[in-house]
Design a protein around this motif. Sequence first.
Motif, PDB file in Angstrom:
ATOM      1  N   PHE A  60      17.470  -0.431 -28.606  1.00  0.00           N
ATOM      2  CA  PHE A  60      16.039  -0.666 -28.306  1.00  0.00           C
ATOM      3  C   PHE A  60      15.528  -1.900 -28.484  1.00  0.00           C
ATOM      4  O   PHE A  60      15.030  -2.678 -27.642  1.00  0.00           O
ATOM      5  N   SER A  61      15.634  -2.346 -29.627  1.00  0.00           N
ATOM      6  CA  SER A  61      15.032  -3.528 -29.988  1.00  0.00           C
ATOM      7  C   SER A  61      15.954  -4.685 -29.493  1.00  0.00           C
ATOM      8  O   SER A  61      15.300  -5.806 -29.074  1.00  0.00           O
ATOM      9  N   ALA A  62      17.184  -4.685 -29.541  1.00  0.00           N
ATOM     10  CA  ALA A  62      18.117  -5.715 -29.090  1.00  0.00           C
ATOM     11  C   ALA A  62      17.938  -5.837 -27.624  1.00  0.00           C
ATOM     12  O   ALA A  62      17.757  -7.215 -27.241  1.00  0.00           O
ATOM     13  N   SER A  63      17.612  -4.848 -26.902  1.00  0.00           N
ATOM     14  CA  SER A  63      17.558  -5.082 -25.325  1.00  0.00           C
ATOM     15  C   SER A  63      15.952  -5.884 -25.146  1.00  0.00           C
ATOM     16  O   SER A  63      15.836  -6.708 -24.287  1.00  0.00           O
ATOM     17  N   ALA A  64      14.954  -5.260 -25.761  1.00  0.00           N
ATOM     18  CA  ALA A  64      13.684  -6.105 -25.876  1.00  0.00           C
ATOM     19  C   ALA A  64      13.873  -7.547 -26.282  1.00  0.00           C
ATOM     20  O   ALA A  64      13.252  -8.392 -25.451  1.00  0.00           O
ATOM     21  N   GLN A  65      14.659  -8.092 -27.191  1.00  0.00           N
ATOM     22  CA  GLN A  65      14.719  -9.332 -27.599  1.00  0.00           C
ATOM     23  C   GLN A  65      15.669 -10.023 -26.518  1.00  0.00           C
ATOM     24  O   GLN A  65      15.353 -11.071 -26.199  1.00  0.00           O
ATOM     25  N   LYS A  66      16.583  -9.508 -25.726  1.00  0.00           N
ATOM     26  CA  LYS A  66      17.196 -10.060 -24.774  1.00  0.00           C
ATOM     27  C   LYS A  66      16.586 -10.164 -23.523  1.00  0.00           C
ATOM     28  O   LYS A  66      17.131 -10.815 -22.520  1.00  0.00           O
ATOM     29  N   GLY A  67      15.359  -9.412 -23.482  1.00  0.00           N
ATOM     30  CA  GLY A  67      14.837  -9.442 -22.085  1.00  0.00           C
ATOM     31  C   GLY A  67      15.081  -8.485 -21.195  1.00  0.00           C
ATOM     32  O   GLY A  67      14.864  -8.508 -19.905  1.00  0.00           O
ATOM     33  N   GLU A  68      16.181  -7.655 -21.638  1.00  0.00           N
ATOM     34  CA  GLU A  68      16.553  -6.395 -20.768  1.00  0.00           C
ATOM     35  C   GLU A  68      15.665  -5.341 -20.919  1.00  0.00           C
ATOM     36  O   GLU A  68      14.666  -5.375 -21.754  1.00  0.00           O
ATOM     37  N   SER A  69      15.828  -4.174 -20.127  1.00  0.00           N
ATOM     38  CA  SER A  69      15.003  -3.328 -19.869  1.00  0.00           C
ATOM     39  C   SER A  69      14.782  -2.267 -21.483  1.00  0.00           C
ATOM     40  O   SER A  69      16.178  -1.848 -21.780  1.00  0.00           O
ATOM     41  N   ALA A  70      13.787  -2.028 -22.120  1.00  0.00           N
ATOM     42  CA  ALA A  70      14.028  -1.635 -23.466  1.00  0.00           C
ATOM     43  C   ALA A  70      13.573   0.134 -23.068  1.00  0.00           C
ATOM     44  O   ALA A  70      12.293   0.322 -22.474  1.00  0.00           O
ATOM     45  N   GLU A  71      14.429   1.097 -23.188  1.00  0.00           N
ATOM     46  CA  GLU A  71      14.172   2.380 -22.920  1.00  0.00           C
ATOM     47  C   GLU A  71      13.805   3.381 -23.818  1.00  0.00           C
ATOM     48  O   GLU A  71      14.479   3.282 -25.041  1.00  0.00           O
ATOM     49  N   ILE A  72      12.894   4.247 -23.792  1.00  0.00           N
ATOM     50  CA  ILE A  72      12.589   5.345 -24.611  1.00  0.00           C
ATOM     51  C   ILE A  72      12.722   6.711 -23.829  1.00  0.00           C
ATOM     52  O   ILE A  72      12.437   6.692 -22.506  1.00  0.00           O
ATOM     53  N   ASN A  73      13.435   7.756 -24.136  1.00  0.00           N
ATOM     54  CA  ASN A  73      13.460   8.995 -23.594  1.00  0.00           C
ATOM     55  C   ASN A  73      12.778  10.062 -23.995  1.00  0.00           C
ATOM     56  O   ASN A  73      12.671  10.276 -25.219  1.00  0.00           O
ATOM     57  N   PHE A  74      12.031  10.668 -23.091  1.00  0.00           N
ATOM     58  CA  PHE A  74      11.013  11.705 -23.350  1.00  0.00           C
ATOM     59  C   PHE A  74      11.374  12.924 -22.537  1.00  0.00           C
ATOM     60  O   PHE A  74      11.649  13.061 -21.636  1.00  0.00           O
ATOM     61  N   THR A  75      11.965  13.955 -23.623  1.00  0.00           N
ATOM     62  CA  THR A  75      12.612  15.181 -23.261  1.00  0.00           C
ATOM     63  C   THR A  75      11.604  16.311 -23.231  1.00  0.00           C
ATOM     64  O   THR A  75      11.076  16.425 -24.272  1.00  0.00           O
ATOM     65  N   VAL A  76      11.496  17.214 -22.009  1.00  0.00           N
ATOM     66  CA  VAL A  76      10.598  18.398 -22.310  1.00  0.00           C
ATOM     67  C   VAL A  76      11.408  19.438 -21.687  1.00  0.00           C
ATOM     68  O   VAL A  76      12.406  19.200 -20.916  1.00  0.00           O
TER      69      VAL A  76
END
Length: 341
Positions: A60-76
């Motif tokens: 997550f942090s690496a993607s944000a620093q590279k300018g790539e999409s930072a993703e979080i998964n919300f599962t229900v």
Amino acid sequence: MDQLKIALVNEDAGETGIQIAKQLSESLPFEIESDYSNEKALQKLEDNKIALLIHIPENFSASAQKGESAEINFTVNEASATMVSSSMSTIVKEINQQLSTSFSTQTAQGILMNMNVPEEQAAAMAQQIENAYVGNYVIINDVPDGMHNSMLPMFLTMACYVGAMIASMQLVQVYKHNRGKASRFKLFGYVQLSALIIAIVSTIFALIVAYLITDLDTAVMLKVAGQQVLLYMAAFNVCAIFTFLIGEAGMIINIPILLSQTIANGATIPREMMYGYYEVVSYITPMYHSVNSYFAVMFGSTDASPFVWGLVAVGVGALIINLLVVTVLHRKEPAPRSIIQ
């Protein structure tokens, strides 16, 4: 709502992931459990032990620093109480909106430092801002659209229970009318046998209707059939307790017990959100066990056996109470009725 539990799994060791996990833990009005692995948390979600799983991946942090999409998964888990699934959907949308705004602002600040860029590069930067954050809304045990699907476990259970409640009044009255013509235990056996016949016949009609209006396959229907018969017998004996005790007036007690179970059956709100009275009712009456077993059998992948055994325990307990009532209170046989020609 604050009685619900959610799992927050942060696999990212970077500063951004740690900061977001901390902010979510402090702001969400739930009991946060963060000591699970993602696999363990998914199993908890399958079993409806938690209401939501928030998973921050390790990149997550690496993607944000590279300018790539930072993703979080919300599962229900949609095979759960409707209030839980609908509330979690609303909460996830709010979280995603706030995080998306925050990430877009941070990305824009970096881009604004590079003004007077060519048109193509400007378009790429705009796309970067838009995709700076992605919140994935993941559904497990998807319930088909329509109330005839989502509320089938509740209405199938309620229809069976109401039928058993009416039958308990009628069959126990027949039992009392025929006392003196046979032993009370033989008559009690006839009452149970009659209820079983009604349970089998009514189950056939109930499942024909369910099959016509839903997309359940034959294998699921066979499992539902067995439970429907079990539910009928459990509900019959629960309702018969008060009829054996006080006759037709027992319906005065059975009706509020039925109404209590419309809240305590777990179809709309989970046990964690119930007030104490309804939580107790959910344990000692048939509906909660039946509704949650149906959710597991029809739409879920969790094990239905705990709920089936709960239903068995309620039915056997009610049967034993009825036997005690017949043994102790109906000991004296009435005199045979004379027949007037």
